[in-house]
Each structure stands twice: as C-alpha cells, then as structure tokens.
Design a protein around this motif. Sequence first.
Motif, PDB file in Angstrom:
ATOM      1  N   GLN A  92     103.737  -9.058 -19.640  1.00 42.09           N
ATOM      2  CA  GLN A  92     102.500  -8.371 -19.981  1.00 42.09           C
ATOM      3  C   GLN A  92     102.486  -7.965 -21.455  1.00 42.09           C
ATOM      4  OE1 GLN A  92     102.863  -5.384 -16.946  1.00 42.09           O
ATOM      5  NE2 GLN A  92     101.398  -6.386 -15.595  1.00 42.09           N
ATOM      6  N   GLN A  93     103.631  -7.532 -21.958  1.00 46.93           N
ATOM      7  CA  GLN A  93     103.722  -7.205 -23.377  1.00 46.93           C
ATOM      8  C   GLN A  93     103.529  -8.456 -24.240  1.00 46.93           C
ATOM      9  OE1 GLN A  93     107.098  -4.589 -24.429  1.00 46.93           O
ATOM     10  NE2 GLN A  93     107.290  -4.106 -22.269  1.00 46.93           N
ATOM     11  N   GLN A  94     104.041  -9.590 -23.768  1.00 41.19           N
ATOM     12  CA  GLN A  94     103.854 -10.843 -24.489  1.00 41.19           C
ATOM     13  C   GLN A  94     102.384 -11.248 -24.505  1.00 41.19           C
ATOM     14  OE1 GLN A  94     106.254 -12.763 -26.200  1.00 41.19           O
ATOM     15  NE2 GLN A  94     104.340 -13.608 -26.956  1.00 41.19           N
ATOM     16  N   PHE A  95     101.702 -10.945 -23.433  1.00 43.72           N
ATOM     17  CA  PHE A  95     100.265 -11.227 -23.365  1.00 43.72           C
ATOM     18  C   PHE A  95      99.514 -10.533 -24.498  1.00 43.72           C
ATOM     19  CE2 PHE A  95      96.350  -9.066 -21.985  1.00 43.72           C
ATOM     20  CZ  PHE A  95      95.490 -10.142 -22.024  1.00 43.72           C
ATOM     21  N   VAL A  96      99.769  -9.235 -24.661  1.00 38.40           N
ATOM     22  CA  VAL A  96      99.089  -8.482 -25.717  1.00 38.40           C
ATOM     23  C   VAL A  96      99.449  -9.059 -27.076  1.00 38.40           C
ATOM     24  CG1 VAL A  96      98.788  -6.217 -26.773  1.00 38.40           C
ATOM     25  CG2 VAL A  96      99.022  -6.395 -24.291  1.00 38.40           C
TER      26      VAL A  96
END
Length: 250
Positions: free
Chosen positions: A122-126
């Motif tokens: 999810q952090q990679q998504f941002v």
Amino acid sequence: MRISRSTAGTAFVGGALILTLTALAYPSMLGVQNTASGQDRIIANTQYGPLTEADRDFVVKVRAAGLWEHPLGLLVMQRGGSAAMKEAGEHLVVGHGRLDDACRRVAPELGITLPNQASPQQQQFVATVEGAQGQEFDSTAVSIMRVTHGQIFSTIAKIRANTRNTLVRQLADQANSTVLDHITILEKTGLVNHEQVNLQQTSPPKMPEEMTTPPPPQPGSPVLTLKIPKELEDLRTEAPNAIQPSPSAG
C-alpha cells in the motif's frame, strides 16, 4: 518509486495497479491467521454480538484502506489537474477520515488492534502515484482508486449480509455509503477506463502475505488519527440518491 513519463502508463497497467490492487483485495490482517474452520469462526462473544474472523478482518481492512487512501486524497487535492480531481481528493480525505473515526471507536469495544501504518504494498502504491506527472498523475490515481473501490464492494456486502455483530454491521453500512460516494466522484472525473477496471476487478492476482500485511504498532504507541481539514468538516460524502421514479410511474 519514480517512473518516467514515457513508461508511467505501461507500468501502471502492467504492474502498479495489479500489485497495489492486491493490497486491498487480499489483505492479510494484522495478527490474524486464517484457520481451517474458515472466516466464519467465532473468536469472541461481545455485548454487541459474536465476532468472527471475517468481522475482525473487515474492521482492520477499513482502517488499512484509510492509511493509504487518506494521504492519497491529500496528494490529489494538491496536485490534481482539474476541479473534478481536487473534488475527488476531498471526498477521499473526508470519507476515510470519518470511516477511520468509526474504526477507532469500534476497535477497543471489540478488542481489535489497529495498525498505524499501511502495508508495504500500500505504501508502494502511494509512491507510484507520487512518481507520475501531469495527466498521468490524474489517470493513474483515478484508475487505481476506482478498481480498489470496486473490489471492496463485494467484501462490504458479504460482511453486511452475514455479520451478527451490531458494531460491525454499522461500520459496513457506513463503508458501503462511503465507497459508493467515492466511486461516483471518481467517475465524475471522466478518467475511468471501464474496460480496464472490469478486467482488474475480476482477475486480481495474489500477493505474498508479507507485502499485504500492515506492520504491528509499537507497544504503547497512540493510535494514529486521520484528520479531516477544518474547511472540509461539513462536506457531505454519503452515497448519492438512487434514481427516482417518474411522476407517471406506478
């Protein structure tokens, strides 16, 4: 992760969207391991009704979604290339801020530990959205968010239909209304590719558990609050009204 303007679209369709979608579609909840008896196993009897594995997973899933969608909404408010984009960012921030408030009230009542950080994926998504520029920023953010919101719809419906816990049922009602509002406001931007959305919603891949599991909070650390900017506190984010019958109907 920074991506060049020339490859951003390809990377998004081929990798970023697929990997990030999985973080929401297949989250391994904080401290929760599925057992052979399945998600309907009762793990606690509370004054609000029995709590199942699925119920606990759902509360944490709603919290985890806010941990990356709320900051993404702030980012879209800042960098969105149109008024419709900025409006979408506002609805993301307010909707997830209100859902997060509900999660933080429900969790202690049901003995559920909430994460303070999004999962690695999810952090990679941002970070992927941050790396896009101009129109690619808008289209990447809208496409990913539209797919993930479409995916979570079925989860909300299943929880709402099956849970016997009144607090979880109330959270599902609120989540359903919020997600429908977000889908509507994202489609209002005119950037949703429905063919692509339908494909990604119906064939999401699986991800390793360590990529989709939010890290546990530090012992004794306060629960992170996803704040709503003061100027947006009165923004209405409930689901839009259904089509009304014509005067001649009936």
